[in-house]
Design an enzyme around this catalytic site. Structure first.
Site, PDB file in Angstrom:
ATOM      1  N   THR A 144      -0.664  16.814  -6.315  1.00 34.45           N
ATOM      2  CA  THR A 144       0.435  15.862  -6.217  1.00 34.45           C
ATOM      3  C   THR A 144       0.442  14.905  -7.407  1.00 34.45           C
ATOM      4  O   THR A 144      -0.617  14.529  -7.914  1.00 34.45           O
ATOM      5  CB  THR A 144       0.341  15.074  -4.888  1.00 34.45           C
ATOM      6  OG1 THR A 144       1.149  13.907  -4.989  1.00 34.45           O
ATOM      7  CG2 THR A 144      -1.066  14.652  -4.557  1.00 34.45           C
ATOM      8  N   TYR A 181      -5.053  10.561   1.846  1.00 37.03           N
ATOM      9  CA  TYR A 181      -4.511  11.905   1.614  1.00 37.03           C
ATOM     10  C   TYR A 181      -4.508  12.232   0.122  1.00 37.03           C
ATOM     11  O   TYR A 181      -4.997  13.281  -0.306  1.00 37.03           O
ATOM     12  CB  TYR A 181      -3.082  12.019   2.189  1.00 37.03           C
ATOM     13  CG  TYR A 181      -2.243  12.993   1.411  1.00 37.03           C
ATOM     14  CD1 TYR A 181      -2.484  14.370   1.488  1.00 37.03           C
ATOM     15  CD2 TYR A 181      -1.249  12.557   0.519  1.00 37.03           C
ATOM     16  CE1 TYR A 181      -1.754  15.266   0.715  1.00 37.03           C
ATOM     17  CE2 TYR A 181      -0.521  13.446  -0.252  1.00 37.03           C
ATOM     18  CZ  TYR A 181      -0.784  14.795  -0.153  1.00 37.03           C
ATOM     19  OH  TYR A 181      -0.079  15.682  -0.926  1.00 37.03           O
ATOM     20  N   HIS A 182      -3.935  11.325  -0.696  1.00 34.50           N
ATOM     21  CA  HIS A 182      -3.878  11.606  -2.137  1.00 34.50           C
ATOM     22  C   HIS A 182      -5.302  11.736  -2.706  1.00 34.50           C
ATOM     23  O   HIS A 182      -5.545  12.543  -3.612  1.00 34.50           O
ATOM     24  CB  HIS A 182      -3.104  10.497  -2.867  1.00 34.50           C
ATOM     25  CG  HIS A 182      -1.607  10.544  -2.649  1.00 34.50           C
ATOM     26  ND1 HIS A 182      -0.974   9.813  -1.674  1.00 34.50           N
ATOM     27  CD2 HIS A 182      -0.629  11.242  -3.280  1.00 34.50           C
ATOM     28  CE1 HIS A 182       0.342  10.059  -1.722  1.00 34.50           C
ATOM     29  NE2 HIS A 182       0.579  10.918  -2.687  1.00 34.50           N
TER      30      HIS A 182
HETATM   31  N1  USQ Z   1       9.443   4.860   0.489  1.00 32.71           N
HETATM   32  C1  USQ Z   1      10.419   3.923   0.798  1.00 32.71           C
HETATM   33  N2  USQ Z   1      11.096   4.111   1.961  1.00 32.71           N
HETATM   34  C2  USQ Z   1      10.876   5.151   2.817  1.00 32.71           C
HETATM   35  C3  USQ Z   1       9.892   6.095   2.482  1.00 32.71           C
HETATM   36  C4  USQ Z   1       9.178   5.917   1.310  1.00 32.71           C
HETATM   37  O1  USQ Z   1      10.659   2.972   0.058  1.00 32.71           O
HETATM   38  O2  USQ Z   1      11.541   5.231   3.848  1.00 32.71           O
HETATM   39  C5  USQ Z   1       8.689   4.708  -0.778  1.00 32.71           C
HETATM   40  C6  USQ Z   1       7.181   4.605  -0.587  1.00 32.71           C
HETATM   41  O3  USQ Z   1       6.783   3.263  -0.398  1.00 32.71           O
HETATM   42  C7  USQ Z   1       6.669   5.224  -1.875  1.00 32.71           C
HETATM   43  C8  USQ Z   1       7.741   6.231  -2.255  1.00 32.71           C
HETATM   44  O4  USQ Z   1       8.896   5.888  -1.509  1.00 32.71           O
HETATM   45  O5  USQ Z   1       6.613   4.262  -2.890  1.00 32.71           O
HETATM   46  C9  USQ Z   1       7.376   7.670  -1.979  1.00 32.71           C
HETATM   47  O6  USQ Z   1       7.015   7.788  -0.608  1.00 32.71           O
HETATM   48  P1  USQ Z   1       7.204   9.171   0.167  1.00 32.71           P
HETATM   49  O7  USQ Z   1       6.868   8.943   1.588  1.00 32.71           O
HETATM   50  O8  USQ Z   1       8.517   9.768  -0.152  1.00 32.71           O
HETATM   51  O9  USQ Z   1       6.154  10.110  -0.565  1.00 32.71           O
HETATM   52  P2  USQ Z   1       4.560  10.050  -0.658  1.00 32.71           P
HETATM   53  O10 USQ Z   1       3.946   9.240   0.404  1.00 32.71           O
HETATM   54  O11 USQ Z   1       4.226   9.669  -2.070  1.00 32.71           O
HETATM   55  O12 USQ Z   1       4.141  11.553  -0.386  1.00 32.71           O
HETATM   56  C10 USQ Z   1       5.031  12.646  -0.578  1.00 32.71           C
HETATM   57  C11 USQ Z   1       4.509  13.829   0.206  1.00 32.71           C
HETATM   58  C12 USQ Z   1       3.166  14.254  -0.365  1.00 32.71           C
HETATM   59  C13 USQ Z   1       3.280  14.513  -1.846  1.00 32.71           C
HETATM   60  C14 USQ Z   1       3.869  13.313  -2.554  1.00 32.71           C
HETATM   61  C15 USQ Z   1       4.192  13.558  -4.011  1.00 32.71           C
HETATM   62  O13 USQ Z   1       4.380  13.494   1.576  1.00 32.71           O
HETATM   63  O14 USQ Z   1       2.726  15.412   0.312  1.00 32.71           O
HETATM   64  O15 USQ Z   1       1.998  14.759  -2.356  1.00 32.71           O
HETATM   65  O16 USQ Z   1       5.131  12.959  -1.936  1.00 32.71           O
HETATM   66  S1  USQ Z   1       3.963  12.095  -4.957  1.00 32.71           S
HETATM   67  O17 USQ Z   1       4.751  11.014  -4.370  1.00 32.71           O
HETATM   68  O18 USQ Z   1       4.381  12.384  -6.304  1.00 32.71           O
HETATM   69  O19 USQ Z   1       2.561  11.752  -4.881  1.00 32.71           O
END
Ligand code: USQ
Length: 394
Positions: A144, A181-182
């Site tokens: 990721t 997780y990360h």
């Molecule tokens: N976020 C919001 N509002 C929401 C959901 C999320 O503002 O309703 C923000 C979070 O605070 C964060 C960002 O959006 O800053 C991304 O959150 P996310 O839930 O879309 O993604 P993340 O937790 O980072 O994880 C997801 C997948 C994971 C993958 C990762 C790629 O669940 O499996 O590894 O995206 S990455 O984000 O590039 O690490």
């Protein structure tokens, strides 16, 4: 090519089986259907109804005229993995079979430890099974972009040239993950790099951004071939959640300032990139890293795009800021490279608005499912360990 998909029942695994088969590959895979259980555990369900394993197998057979060897099994059970590899003799192994949610891993000690045990052990099992049973196979490991965190410098693809006290070297770029997780993915990257070095395993570590979307053309109109789409605080990711919120008239939930930047890519782009990685394996012993995303966006930029698309189809949408349940930088520099997949022929989707529109139209048909579970849209899992629902702050 014979491709084994670990996690073949998931959001990415199921479309990948269809996509690779449609493009001439022989596919087999394993899954324990845990994603279905985790989403139920956090009080939710897939916004789009998904077929059972048996229905999926029937649909696959009817569409492609071949049986799919999709076994129910636990990737942390080494005998199961090794036995499957001995039967199938994979030439490529795509590892999507992990617990993928940052919030889920932050719930408590049990969820943190389970996430790391499951993810780290199942990756080790795949590495050992390649070494012992299919040593020429290429591991395409889903990592990721979140492994890198948000450093105040450009992010290269895995490695960078560094000069320190007058000496130079090419070293792994620092990993600064933002959740348990990360962190588990960081451990996998280290383990995979090491296995590649000592056993000569070919490996591609995919630093993938956040995936969004409901469809790839290869799914056609058969709903049994469609993938899941989650919207709860754990397994729903930013754009997917925003679209689910938009179709039921719930405010889009920006966490904190909403200026956090991440790499994003449509489901179809994820499939195309994984295929490129599979079809262009590295040399034995090579460990390469691909940053995989269409583009980097701030979360609020995406919320405004979703609001614009919603307006085009007659939906009025509000955007609200909620107190951020996560410990993360809300405003930061973000400039990751993504050269290597482009060099292999990746053509990023240019029109993400049409992907978002397609998703909203699909979701509109099932808005009652989202409405009935709207309570899972507001997060209450916090990085500091407290359990408290986020409140509107702006
Ligand atoms: N976020 C919001 N509002 C929401 C959901 C999320 O503002 O309703 C923000 C979070 O605070 C964060 C960002 O959006 O800053 C991304 O959150 P996310 O839930 O879309 O993604 P993340 O937790 O980072 O994880 C997801 C997948 C994971 C993958 C990762 C790629 O669940 O499996 O590894 O995206 S990455 O984000 O590039 O690490």
């Amino acid at each position: 090519m014979r491709v084994f998909i670990a996690g073949i029942d998931g959001y990415l695994g199921w479309p990948l089986a269809i996509y690779l088969r449609a493009n001439g590959h022989e596919v087999a895979g394993a899954d324990l259907l845990l994603r279905r259980e985790w989403v139920a555990e956090v009080g939710s369900l897939s916004a789009l109804p998904i077929a059972t394993r048996e229905e999926r197998l029937r649909a696959f057979h009817e569409t492609f005229g071949t049986e799919l060897d999709f076994r129910l099994g636990d990737l942390t059970d080494y005998d199961f993995v090794k036995g499957f590899f001995a039967d199938f003799q994979p030439e490529a192994v795509v590892h999507l079979g992990q617990m993928p949610s940052a919030p889920y891993s932050m719930i408590d000690q049990t969820h943190c430890v389970w996430t790391q045990q499951n993810n780290v052990i199942n990756n080790l099992n795949l590495l050992w099974a390649i070494k012992e049973v299919a040593p020429a196979a290429h591991l395409v490991k889903l990592g990721t972009m979140g492994e890198y965190g948000t450093p105040n410098v450009d992010i290269p693809e895995g490695f960078f040239e560094v000069e320190f006290r007058g000496r130079k070297d090419r070293l792994p770029f620092p990993r600064q993950a933002g959740s348990w997780y990360h962190q588990s993915k960081v451990h996998d990257s280290h383990n995979t790099h090491f296995a590649s070095k000592i056993w000569g395993i070919r490996a591609t570590d995919i630093m993938q951004g956040v995936v969004f979307g409901t469809q790839i053309v290869e799914m056609g109109d058969d709903p049994r071939l469609h993938s899941r789409l989650d919207f709860d605080q754990c397994f729903g990711t930013a754009i997917n959640r925003f679209c689910c919120q938009a179709v039921i008239g719930h405010p889009l939930t920006l966490f904190g300032l909403g200026k956090q930047k991440r790499g994003f890519l449509p489901l179809a782009d994820s499939m195309a990139c994984l295929r490129l990685a599979v079809e262009n394996p590295p040399a034995p012993g090579e460990f390469r890293v691909f940053n995989q995303f269409e583009n980097a966006y701030s979360i609020s930029e995406l919320a405004y795009i979703v609001r614009g698309v919603a307006a085009d189809i007659g939906l009025e949408v509000e955007i609200r800021h909620y107190d951020n349940p996560r410990t993360e930088m809300e405003e930061h520099y973000y400039q990751p490279d993504r050269r290597r997949l482009l060099d292999l022929g990746y053509q990023p989707t240019r029109d993400i608005k049409s992907v978002i529109k397609r998703m909203m139209l699909d979701l509109l048909e099932h808005r009652d499912r989202i409405e009935a579970h709207a309570n899972v849209l507001i997060p209450d899992i916090r990085w500091d360990g407290r359990r408290k629902r986020s409140e509107i702050i702006g």
